[in-house]
Motif scaffolding. Sequence first.
Motif, PDB file in Angstrom:
ATOM      1  N   PRO A  21       0.832  -1.212   0.000  1.00 24.90           N
ATOM      2  CA  PRO A  21       0.000   0.000   0.000  1.00 24.90           C
ATOM      3  C   PRO A  21       0.866   1.262   0.000  1.00 24.90           C
ATOM      4  CG  PRO A  21      -0.563  -1.447   1.857  1.00 24.90           C
ATOM      5  CD  PRO A  21       0.655  -2.015   1.210  1.00 24.90           C
ATOM      6  N   VAL A  22       0.391   2.332  -0.660  1.00 22.28           N
ATOM      7  CA  VAL A  22       1.103   3.613  -0.549  1.00 22.28           C
ATOM      8  C   VAL A  22       0.903   4.190   0.829  1.00 22.28           C
ATOM      9  CG1 VAL A  22       1.429   4.710  -2.789  1.00 22.28           C
ATOM     10  CG2 VAL A  22      -0.862   4.646  -1.802  1.00 22.28           C
ATOM     11  N   LEU A  68      -5.505  10.773   8.630  1.00 25.39           N
ATOM     12  CA  LEU A  68      -4.582  10.468   7.525  1.00 25.39           C
ATOM     13  C   LEU A  68      -3.929  11.742   6.999  1.00 25.39           C
ATOM     14  CD1 LEU A  68      -6.792   7.910   5.536  1.00 25.39           C
ATOM     15  CD2 LEU A  68      -4.772   7.382   6.896  1.00 25.39           C
ATOM     16  N   ALA A  69      -4.666  12.855   7.062  1.00 20.28           N
ATOM     17  CA  ALA A  69      -4.163  14.110   6.507  1.00 20.28           C
ATOM     18  C   ALA A  69      -3.447  14.978   7.537  1.00 20.28           C
ATOM     19  CB  ALA A  69      -5.309  14.895   5.870  1.00 20.28           C
ATOM     20  N   LEU A  81       3.552   5.123   5.494  1.00 22.13           N
ATOM     21  CA  LEU A  81       3.658   5.594   4.116  1.00 22.13           C
ATOM     22  C   LEU A  81       4.699   4.723   3.433  1.00 22.13           C
ATOM     23  CD1 LEU A  81       3.522   9.481   4.453  1.00 22.13           C
ATOM     24  CD2 LEU A  81       1.916   8.039   3.207  1.00 22.13           C
ATOM     25  N   ALA A  82       4.314   4.109   2.323  1.00 17.87           N
ATOM     26  CA  ALA A  82       5.191   3.189   1.600  1.00 17.87           C
ATOM     27  C   ALA A  82       5.875   2.220   2.565  1.00 17.87           C
ATOM     28  CB  ALA A  82       6.229   3.971   0.787  1.00 17.87           C
ATOM     29  N   GLY A  83       5.118   1.721   3.524  1.00 18.70           N
ATOM     30  CA  GLY A  83       5.631   0.706   4.429  1.00 18.70           C
ATOM     31  C   GLY A  83       6.327   1.236   5.667  1.00 18.70           C
ATOM     32  N   VAL A 178      -1.406  10.678  -2.344  1.00 13.53           N
ATOM     33  CA  VAL A 178      -2.685  10.286  -1.758  1.00 13.53           C
ATOM     34  C   VAL A 178      -3.544  11.541  -1.650  1.00 13.53           C
ATOM     35  CG1 VAL A 178      -3.844   9.358   0.284  1.00 13.53           C
ATOM     36  CG2 VAL A 178      -1.606   8.454  -0.398  1.00 13.53           C
ATOM     37  N   LEU A 179      -4.738  11.497  -2.232  1.00 12.90           N
ATOM     38  CA  LEU A 179      -5.641  12.641  -2.156  1.00 12.90           C
ATOM     39  C   LEU A 179      -6.939  12.195  -1.506  1.00 12.90           C
ATOM     40  CD1 LEU A 179      -6.244  15.587  -2.813  1.00 12.90           C
ATOM     41  CD2 LEU A 179      -7.145  14.853  -5.009  1.00 12.90           C
ATOM     42  N   LEU A 180      -7.331  12.905  -0.433  1.00  8.57           N
ATOM     43  CA  LEU A 180      -8.556  12.569   0.291  1.00  8.57           C
ATOM     44  C   LEU A 180      -9.616  13.611  -0.040  1.00  8.57           C
ATOM     45  CD1 LEU A 180      -6.355  12.247   3.407  1.00  8.57           C
ATOM     46  CD2 LEU A 180      -7.669  10.281   2.610  1.00  8.57           C
ATOM     47  N   LEU A 181     -10.749  13.176  -0.581  1.00  7.97           N
ATOM     48  CA  LEU A 181     -11.820  14.100  -0.945  1.00  7.97           C
ATOM     49  C   LEU A 181     -13.031  13.835  -0.049  1.00  7.97           C
ATOM     50  CD1 LEU A 181     -11.590  13.622  -4.848  1.00  7.97           C
ATOM     51  CD2 LEU A 181     -10.672  15.533  -3.524  1.00  7.97           C
TER      52      LEU A 181
END
Length: 513
Positions: A21-22, A68-69, A81-83, A178-181
């Motif tokens: 996962p990213v 997350l943000a 993030l990236a592991g 990663v974009l959270l909407l």
Amino acid sequence: MTPAPDPPATAGVDLHPGGRPVMEARGISKHFPGVVANDHVDLALYAGEVHALLGENGAGKSTLASILAGLYQADAGELRLAGEPVVLRSPREALARGVGMVHQHFRLVRRFTVAENVALGDRSQPLVMSTPDVQRAVVALGERYGLPVRPEAVVGDLTVGEQQRVEIVKTLYRGVDVLLLDEPTSVLTPQETEALFGTVRAMAAEGKAVVFISHKLAEVVAIADRVTVMRDGRVVGSQPVASTSVRELARLMVGRAIDLDVVRPPQRPGEVVLTLDHVTVDHDTRRGSLTDVSLEVAAGEIVGIAGVSGNGQRPLAEVAAGLLAPDHGRVVVGGRDVTGRGPRAARAAGLAYIPEDRLGTGLAPSLTIAENLQLTRPHGPVLDRRRWTADATRLMQEFDIRAPGPATTTSSLSGGNIQKVLLARELDAGPSTIVAAAPTRGLDVGAIDTVRRLLAERRLQGCGILLISEDLDEVVTLADRILVLFEGRLVHTCDAEGADITELGLAMAGAGR
Ligand SMILES: Nc1ncnc2c1ncn2[C@@H]1O[C@H](COP(=O)(O)OP(=O)(O)OP(=O)(O)O)[C@@H](O)[C@H]1O
Ligand SMILES: [Mg+2]
């Protein structure tokens, strides 16, 4: 803190087809006073996927996205993030690590230009100065992702849809993975929603992970690859969208089957209960304006006002509810001329008002649920607190208001539950006329179903309802007649039965004027 029990096993959950996962949330928990907003939440986001986050009001979606943000800090659990484990102490730090969020309430500086807003917060740029570099970058990003914005435009002059594009460009400019909407389509026309979907697809095609929070199940099915459903702060399922359906998602979210169609038996409208007669409101930057608006609502009918928010909905609702005196024209409620006589006169004439800003004009955020439910009722010299609690308990049950109790402070409720408090108070007053502005905005399918049924029921009981909503489906589903509001004028009228959605969408966008 005592450890919470393990979350229920999510049996049958299809794991992602491999790869790292990213971004990952592992065992994230977040408590607010009296509420567990996130309870051992696991979420894995993969490069190139559109991941929908679904759940009832108060399920914990915005809280999770905010963690997350970097806006909120989790009480327990870990982000990766990236592991690699990371701690994101602020939105700025999250952005620097490639995680951006577009909130439902935009965070732009209205008097700055688009390019200035984009450059804002980027430490490599001189303070709020938009260099030609930034302007070029804005144009280039706009072309690449289908986000047309003019870098030199002042944000305050833009439509809501344009402002949203600026928010997205702003995160893209910072190079997010990663974009959270958070509920991005609740303020868009059908055409703008289509355009946003194009952008989201382009971002996913480039390998970004996009989290899409929405209550609109049809949209989730149309845009997402995977969907994670939350209930009461926990993840109850996560699966590929291809293996599910709108109906199954509704059932997963709410825990019961939902019939998404409202029946609207035809009935002959009675006498006119609300009249706006050549109403004009001169321009005011906060509210906008109305130009020569005339309409009538009869007992037993719902008149729907369609339009993109910001086209005069607010002055229209406020004039009808008596909060705003028109500069010209008359307002008649239940046969009484209440023009300029204030909200109490309108209320006394039988009007109930469901305003769009629930915590501004509607409810007092710092008061308890019980207190807010009494706010507009006439009361004697002695405050009967015991009766207030009894009333509140009854209404909380009837309207499915989820909160620890009647003494809970209103501001701590989720958006959907705040709306239910308002509806409970207004509908319980037994009105003959209802002015409802965006009554289901931000509500989950279960709550939307409840609200629509309540309005349809009041119509059958002979209430005249003015329904102002930017949700076109809602207007078409509920209303008998539809009027389109654009730049403060009524530009289009039709019957809801057999209405042409494309034509309505075009009228909402100002075509043909
Ligand atoms: N700042 C806060 N202070 C106190 N309680 C909060 C706060 N933010 C959220 N909560 C509570 O946490 C729970 C989850 O809220 P959250 O806003 O994450 O829900 P949501 O799934 O986004 O709901 P909605 O669909 O209504 O936006 C709710 O019970 C809410 O009342
Ligand atoms: Mg939310």
